[in-house]
Design an enzyme around this catalytic site. Structure first.
Site, PDB file in Angstrom:
ATOM      1  N   ARG A 158      34.858 -23.286  84.628  1.00 43.11           N
ATOM      2  CA  ARG A 158      36.133 -22.575  84.467  1.00 43.11           C
ATOM      3  C   ARG A 158      37.139 -23.186  85.424  1.00 43.11           C
ATOM      4  O   ARG A 158      36.771 -23.627  86.515  1.00 43.11           O
ATOM      5  CB  ARG A 158      35.999 -21.101  84.868  1.00 43.11           C
ATOM      6  CG  ARG A 158      34.801 -20.393  84.306  1.00 43.11           C
ATOM      7  CD  ARG A 158      34.845 -18.946  84.733  1.00 43.11           C
ATOM      8  NE  ARG A 158      33.550 -18.453  85.180  1.00 43.11           N
ATOM      9  CZ  ARG A 158      33.340 -17.258  85.704  1.00 43.11           C
ATOM     10  NH1 ARG A 158      34.339 -16.431  85.889  1.00 43.11           N
ATOM     11  NH2 ARG A 158      32.128 -16.886  86.057  1.00 43.11           N
ATOM     12  N   GLN A 170      29.518 -14.915  90.577  1.00 42.58           N
ATOM     13  CA  GLN A 170      29.365 -13.733  91.451  1.00 42.58           C
ATOM     14  C   GLN A 170      29.072 -14.143  92.887  1.00 42.58           C
ATOM     15  O   GLN A 170      29.686 -13.648  93.833  1.00 42.58           O
ATOM     16  CB  GLN A 170      28.224 -12.836  90.930  1.00 42.58           C
ATOM     17  CG  GLN A 170      28.117 -11.531  91.696  1.00 42.58           C
ATOM     18  CD  GLN A 170      26.764 -10.835  91.565  1.00 42.58           C
ATOM     19  OE1 GLN A 170      25.821 -11.362  90.973  1.00 42.58           O
ATOM     20  NE2 GLN A 170      26.681  -9.644  92.107  1.00 42.58           N
ATOM     21  N   TYR A 216      15.264 -18.717  81.811  1.00 35.86           N
ATOM     22  CA  TYR A 216      15.896 -18.799  83.142  1.00 35.86           C
ATOM     23  C   TYR A 216      14.817 -18.952  84.217  1.00 35.86           C
ATOM     24  O   TYR A 216      14.894 -19.837  85.081  1.00 35.86           O
ATOM     25  CB  TYR A 216      16.716 -17.530  83.345  1.00 35.86           C
ATOM     26  CG  TYR A 216      17.271 -17.308  84.728  1.00 35.86           C
ATOM     27  CD1 TYR A 216      18.243 -18.160  85.261  1.00 35.86           C
ATOM     28  CD2 TYR A 216      16.858 -16.220  85.505  1.00 35.86           C
ATOM     29  CE1 TYR A 216      18.782 -17.923  86.529  1.00 35.86           C
ATOM     30  CE2 TYR A 216      17.391 -15.974  86.755  1.00 35.86           C
ATOM     31  CZ  TYR A 216      18.352 -16.830  87.268  1.00 35.86           C
ATOM     32  OH  TYR A 216      18.886 -16.595  88.511  1.00 35.86           O
TER      33      TYR A 216
END
Ligand code: NAD
Ligand code: AKB
Length: 320
Positions: free
Chosen positions: A38, A14, A141
């Site tokens: 990716r 993002q 996280y």
């Protein structure tokens, strides 16, 4: 001007998506090496597939491209992280330690490390949360970001690495979709609005969280990296604030353009995460040290999000 060679990890995410374009504008397309797990086929610029947990692969890229700065964005975010706690710890810590070591051993002079409002836990004053309260996060996280901030601080003091970091609030932008966080609802809500669909929110209507518009988040990143070294007095990570908003307020703001827009609320496990985070943030240290000042509040952001997404929707560029 000295030309830097920049490596961005997690460039397809993002934030990476948008920050990479900005860095290309600033340093020249060929001086920014975008990388991610990716692979991208239609990327406008230099792209390398990189699993940032693989030290040898990262080192090879740093040598091949003569990298002088790294923006280390690759991570697994809060909500996704709770589904795979051990993998999340492994990815978030291993990738950062690789970046720190490769920087120490090669010619990398500056590193950007994004931290998060997730570093705070439920032992804090949640309104106007200060820079250095008790950091006892409730998510893996958040734990990885607290540890990461401290590792950055350690490499700065022990090896002189010029590492700079921001604790971003939830980032809201029209260019890219979020990747598995607790603040993701605040992007998806606009996508539903422009499609005239009802929005199902995974947080309660009055859940206030710190958020920031993508333009402000990217500008903050460029500004902290451009600031004179002596101005950076905090080497763990700076609080920065954009706005403090709730789902209910976002619905009201969207209704100015789409009066029939409706949301239903089905809070899930992400509610507990949100309830352990600040509602608003004190960012006075960033304002004092490197002149941070947000530009976007809710109404400006809503106007721009709707305009941009409507345009994309008309071009059928939206996947949702
Ligand atoms: P994202 O989930 O959208 O993107 C993360 C990217 O990292 C993905 O493209 C993913 O493929 C990549 N990645 C994951 N594991 C990898 C690995 N082993 N090697 C290489 N790439 C890998 O995240 P984002 O929202 O773009 O966030 C970027 C950074 O900013 C993260 O460190 C995040 O913690 C931080 N941050 C983001 C927000 C936010 O609201 N978006 C808020 C606070 C902090
Ligand atoms: C998340 O919700 O996990 C991120 C963040 C605030 O770090 N958006």
């Amino acid at each position: 001007m000295i030309i830097e060679k920049i490596l961005v990890t997690g460039a397809c995410g993002q934030l990476g998506n948008v920050l990479t374009s900005k860095l290309q504008e600033k340093w020249g397309t060929n001086n920014v090496i975008a990388s991610d797990l990716r692979s991208l086929t239609d990327f406008n610029g230099v792209f390398e597939t990189l699993d940032a947990t693989d030290y040898d692969a990262m080192e090879a890229l740093v040598i091949k491209h003569d990298i002088t700065q790294i923006y280390h964005l690759a991570a697994i975010l809060s909500a996704k992280g709770e589904k795979e706690p051990l993998d999340t710890w492994n990815v978030n810590m291993k990738t950062l330690l690789n970046v720190l070591e490769v920087s120490r051993l090669h010619k990398v002079k500056k590193v950007f490390y994004p931290s998060s409002i997730a570093v705070f836990g439920d032992k804090i004053e949640r309104v106007n949360t200060s820079q250095s309260p008790n950091l006892t996060p409730t998510t893996v996280y958040g734990m990885s970001k607290v540890a990461g901030e401290n590792w950055g601080n350690y490499y700065h003091h022990k090896y002189g690495l010029d590492i700079r970091s921001i604790r971003y609030p939830g980032i809201i932008g029209h260019q890219s979709l979020p990747g598995g966080g607790t603040t993701d609802y605040a992007v998806y809500i606009y996508h539903k609005a422009i499609k005239n669909e009802q929005f199902e929110c995974f947080l309660k209507p009055k859940t206030f969280l710190p958020m920031i518009y993508i333009d402000d988040a990217v500008r903050a990143t460029i500004e902290i990296m451009d600031a004179p070294k002596e101005k950076i007095t905090i080497r763990t990570s700076y609080n920065i604030s954009g706005m403090s908003i709730s789902p209910e307020q976002m619905v009201t703001s969207i209704k100015n353009t789409y009066p029939d827009f409706k949301a239903v609320y089905n809070p899930d496990y992400r509610q507990n995460i949100a309830d352990s985070w600040p509602m608003s943030i004190d960012d006075s240290a960033a304002r004092t040290d490197w002149n941070w000042m947000p530009k976007y509040l809710l109404e400006d952001m809503t106007k721009e999000m709707i305009e941009k997404l409507k345009h994309k929707h008309s071009l059928k560029e939206i996947q949702l």
